[in-house]
Design a protein around this motif. Structure first.
Motif, PDB file in Angstrom:
ATOM      1  N   ILE A 216       0.669  -1.266   0.062  1.00 58.97           N
ATOM      2  CA  ILE A 216      -0.059  -0.035   0.062  1.00 58.97           C
ATOM      3  C   ILE A 216       0.851   1.307  -0.106  1.00 58.97           C
ATOM      4  O   ILE A 216       1.747   1.227   0.769  1.00 58.97           O
ATOM      5  N   SER A 217       0.802   2.153  -0.810  1.00 64.44           N
ATOM      6  CA  SER A 217       1.541   3.435  -0.914  1.00 64.44           C
ATOM      7  C   SER A 217       1.128   4.364   0.118  1.00 64.44           C
ATOM      8  O   SER A 217       0.377   4.024   0.960  1.00 64.44           O
ATOM      9  N   LYS A 218       2.041   5.536   0.296  1.00 64.96           N
ATOM     10  CA  LYS A 218       1.981   6.207   1.487  1.00 64.96           C
ATOM     11  C   LYS A 218       0.685   6.976   1.528  1.00 64.96           C
ATOM     12  O   LYS A 218       0.135   7.404   2.754  1.00 64.96           O
ATOM     13  N   ASP A 219      -0.152   7.272   0.469  1.00 63.66           N
ATOM     14  CA  ASP A 219      -1.255   7.955   0.579  1.00 63.66           C
ATOM     15  C   ASP A 219      -2.388   6.940   0.688  1.00 63.66           C
ATOM     16  O   ASP A 219      -3.521   7.492   0.761  1.00 63.66           O
ATOM     17  N   GLY A 220      -1.997   5.922   1.193  1.00 59.17           N
ATOM     18  CA  GLY A 220      -3.216   4.841   1.556  1.00 59.17           C
ATOM     19  C   GLY A 220      -4.067   3.838   0.340  1.00 59.17           C
ATOM     20  O   GLY A 220      -5.075   3.359   0.619  1.00 59.17           O
ATOM     21  N   SER A 221      -3.645   4.350  -0.880  1.00 55.21           N
ATOM     22  CA  SER A 221      -4.186   3.727  -2.015  1.00 55.21           C
ATOM     23  C   SER A 221      -3.626   2.163  -1.918  1.00 55.21           C
ATOM     24  O   SER A 221      -2.698   1.969  -1.565  1.00 55.21           O
ATOM     25  N   LYS A 222      -4.606   1.400  -2.373  1.00 54.29           N
ATOM     26  CA  LYS A 222      -4.237   0.025  -2.401  1.00 54.29           C
ATOM     27  C   LYS A 222      -3.306  -0.528  -3.852  1.00 54.29           C
ATOM     28  O   LYS A 222      -3.801   0.131  -4.776  1.00 54.29           O
ATOM     29  N   SER A 223      -2.823  -1.428  -3.627  1.00 51.90           N
ATOM     30  CA  SER A 223      -2.023  -1.918  -4.762  1.00 51.90           C
ATOM     31  C   SER A 223      -3.001  -2.657  -5.751  1.00 51.90           C
ATOM     32  O   SER A 223      -4.223  -2.938  -5.449  1.00 51.90           O
ATOM     33  N   ILE A 224      -2.394  -3.043  -7.037  1.00 50.21           N
ATOM     34  CA  ILE A 224      -3.231  -3.738  -7.830  1.00 50.21           C
ATOM     35  C   ILE A 224      -3.415  -5.260  -7.261  1.00 50.21           C
ATOM     36  O   ILE A 224      -4.696  -5.801  -7.669  1.00 50.21           O
ATOM     37  N   ILE A 225      -2.530  -5.839  -6.535  1.00 52.13           N
ATOM     38  CA  ILE A 225      -2.909  -7.197  -6.162  1.00 52.13           C
ATOM     39  C   ILE A 225      -3.953  -7.088  -5.132  1.00 52.13           C
ATOM     40  O   ILE A 225      -4.792  -7.978  -5.048  1.00 52.13           O
ATOM     41  N   GLU A 226      -4.001  -6.342  -4.232  1.00 56.66           N
ATOM     42  CA  GLU A 226      -5.006  -5.977  -3.175  1.00 56.66           C
ATOM     43  C   GLU A 226      -6.179  -5.677  -3.878  1.00 56.66           C
ATOM     44  O   GLU A 226      -7.300  -6.243  -3.217  1.00 56.66           O
ATOM     45  N   LYS A 227      -6.278  -4.937  -4.930  1.00 56.06           N
ATOM     46  CA  LYS A 227      -7.582  -4.561  -5.505  1.00 56.06           C
ATOM     47  C   LYS A 227      -8.223  -5.844  -6.131  1.00 56.06           C
ATOM     48  O   LYS A 227      -9.500  -5.870  -6.236  1.00 56.06           O
ATOM     49  N   THR A 228      -7.321  -6.442  -6.746  1.00 56.38           N
ATOM     50  CA  THR A 228      -7.775  -7.813  -7.339  1.00 56.38           C
ATOM     51  C   THR A 228      -8.178  -8.777  -6.496  1.00 56.38           C
ATOM     52  O   THR A 228      -9.353  -9.414  -6.502  1.00 56.38           O
ATOM     53  N   VAL A 229      -7.480  -8.942  -5.274  1.00 58.92           N
ATOM     54  CA  VAL A 229      -8.265  -9.779  -4.168  1.00 58.92           C
ATOM     55  C   VAL A 229      -9.502  -9.230  -3.609  1.00 58.92           C
ATOM     56  O   VAL A 229     -10.402 -10.302  -3.484  1.00 58.92           O
ATOM     57  N   GLU A 230      -9.480  -7.996  -3.742  1.00 58.76           N
ATOM     58  CA  GLU A 230     -10.859  -7.465  -3.044  1.00 58.76           C
ATOM     59  C   GLU A 230     -11.761  -7.448  -4.099  1.00 58.76           C
ATOM     60  O   GLU A 230     -13.213  -8.037  -3.551  1.00 58.76           O
TER      61      GLU A 230
END
Length: 373
Positions: A216-230
């Motif tokens: 997860i980047s410093k601005d709190g956005s989610k990574s591509i992997i995390e978005k895919t899992v979600e």
């Protein structure tokens, strides 16, 4: 005990530790493993295991899985002190490898006009130890060469089925690129010059891309992997939502007393544990059942109000009427129903005089159709 002239017990642990007075210019030390054949040549790119080898997570792993070493830490690994580790699983080394040349190099990030040497370091200690505790340790910051940036420390050489360590301490003034060009086969050097595989700026960019897609980047956005899992989790949740879940129900369906159970409902969220054929199950609604009396007839309105829990039956299809014209088994005729006319079975007599004791006990009626008032 000295490691020299001793058969080594796998795995081997190789470590270099260093301390410097300043973090400028940013640099790091690393260990490289050159998997050489009997002609002292590296004939496959993957047999040159160094900081630029594509990493898997936090480690760099050789193709035969015999070498594992740290990946460079571009966030904290270029400070004033650090360490770098490598492990050798000798039993996994490819059969065409005759010896492993272990090299320690200084790798500078950014401006290459400043090229610090080993002698500029406050501390630079190399050690190799096998699983039996055999150890070799040496200082690398006392070479006497102000421009030495790469040292071939020693060889792990194959002797039939055994391996032994041989100290070498050969200074390489041109850095790790010089070592690569010296031992790599010409065809591989032509297709993969060191500038393409060993440039720290290129490796750092690759590191940042990998970090961006896995964390997860410093601005709190989610990574591509995390978005895919979600997304997958959400879709599975929707699919699962179409299936009726098994859970406790607020009201229970009473059991038909004809089956030998108890017709009473159960309290909210409790299992139905009355005796009967459906003992221990949970039900979704309270549905009053037909209650059959001892003489196999239907109950009267009053009696059904008691058994049906405030749900009186307005009309029922009774069993065959008795001689008095009432529904068999009922104490009084059911309200709003006229039994003056009924459709009998074939060859059965409908009319009976009031008070007659003769009944059609052995001739059940197939249907009674009550008249409307």
């Amino acid at each position: 005990m000295s490691i020299f002239n001793q058969n080594l017990k796998s795995p081997l642990e190789v470590i270099v530790e260093w301390v410097r007075n300043s973090s400028v210019p940013p640099l790091t030390l690393s260990i490289s493993a050159l998997m050489l054949n009997k002609d002292d040549v590296i004939n496959r790119l993957e047999d040159f295991v160094f900081y630029g080898t594509p990493n898997k997570g936090n480690d760099i792993i050789s193709s035969d899985k015999s070498v594992t070493c740290d990946a460079l830490n571009f966030e904290k690994g270029f400070g004033t002190e650090n360490s770098y580790k490598m492990n050798l699983e000798l039993g996994r080394v490819s059969a065409n490898v005759d010896r492993i040349n272990i090299v320690v190099s200084i790798n500078t990030k950014g401006d290459n006009t400043q090229l610090p040497a080993f002698d500029s370091l406050t501390k630079a200690t190399f050690s190799i130890k096998d699983a039996a505790g055999l150890t070799f340790t040496t200082d690398l910051n006392k070479t006497g060469e102000s421009s030495c940036r790469c040292i071939s420390v020693g060889l792990v050489r194959r002797y039939a089925q055994f391996w032994r360590f041989e100290e070498e301490m050969e200074l390489k003034l041109g850095g790790l690129e010089l070592v690569y060009n010296e031992y790599m086969s010409d065809s591989i050097k032509k297709n993969y010059p060191f500038s393409k595989i060993g440039d720290l700026s290129l490796i750092e960019n690759r590191y940042k891309k990998t970090t961006k897609t896995t964390n997860i980047s410093k601005d709190g956005s989610k990574s591509i992997i995390e978005k895919t899992v979600e997304m997958i989790t959400t879709q599975l949740g929707k699919i699962a939502g179409t299936i009726e879940p098994q859970k406790p129900w607020k009201v229970a369906i009473p059991i038909n007393p004809m089956l030998g159970g108890n017709s009473a409902g159960v309290n909210s969220n409790k299992e139905y544990k009355e005796s009967g054929h459906r003992e221990g199950k949970k039900w979704s609604a309270l549905i009053p059942q037909q209650h059959k009396t001892e003489n196999n007839g239907l109950e009267t309105k009053d009696s059904m109000q008691k058994g049906g829990e405030d749900k009186p039956w307005k009309s029922q299809i009774p069993h065959s009427p008795n001689d008095s014209g009432t529904c068999e088994g009922a104490s009084t005729p059911i309200e709003d129903t006229n039994y003056s006319s009924a459709k009998p079975k074939k060859n059965q007599i409908v009319s009976r005089t009031a008070g007659s004791s003769n009944k059609n006990e052995n001739k059940p009626w197939s249907n009674i159709i009550p008249n409307k008032k």
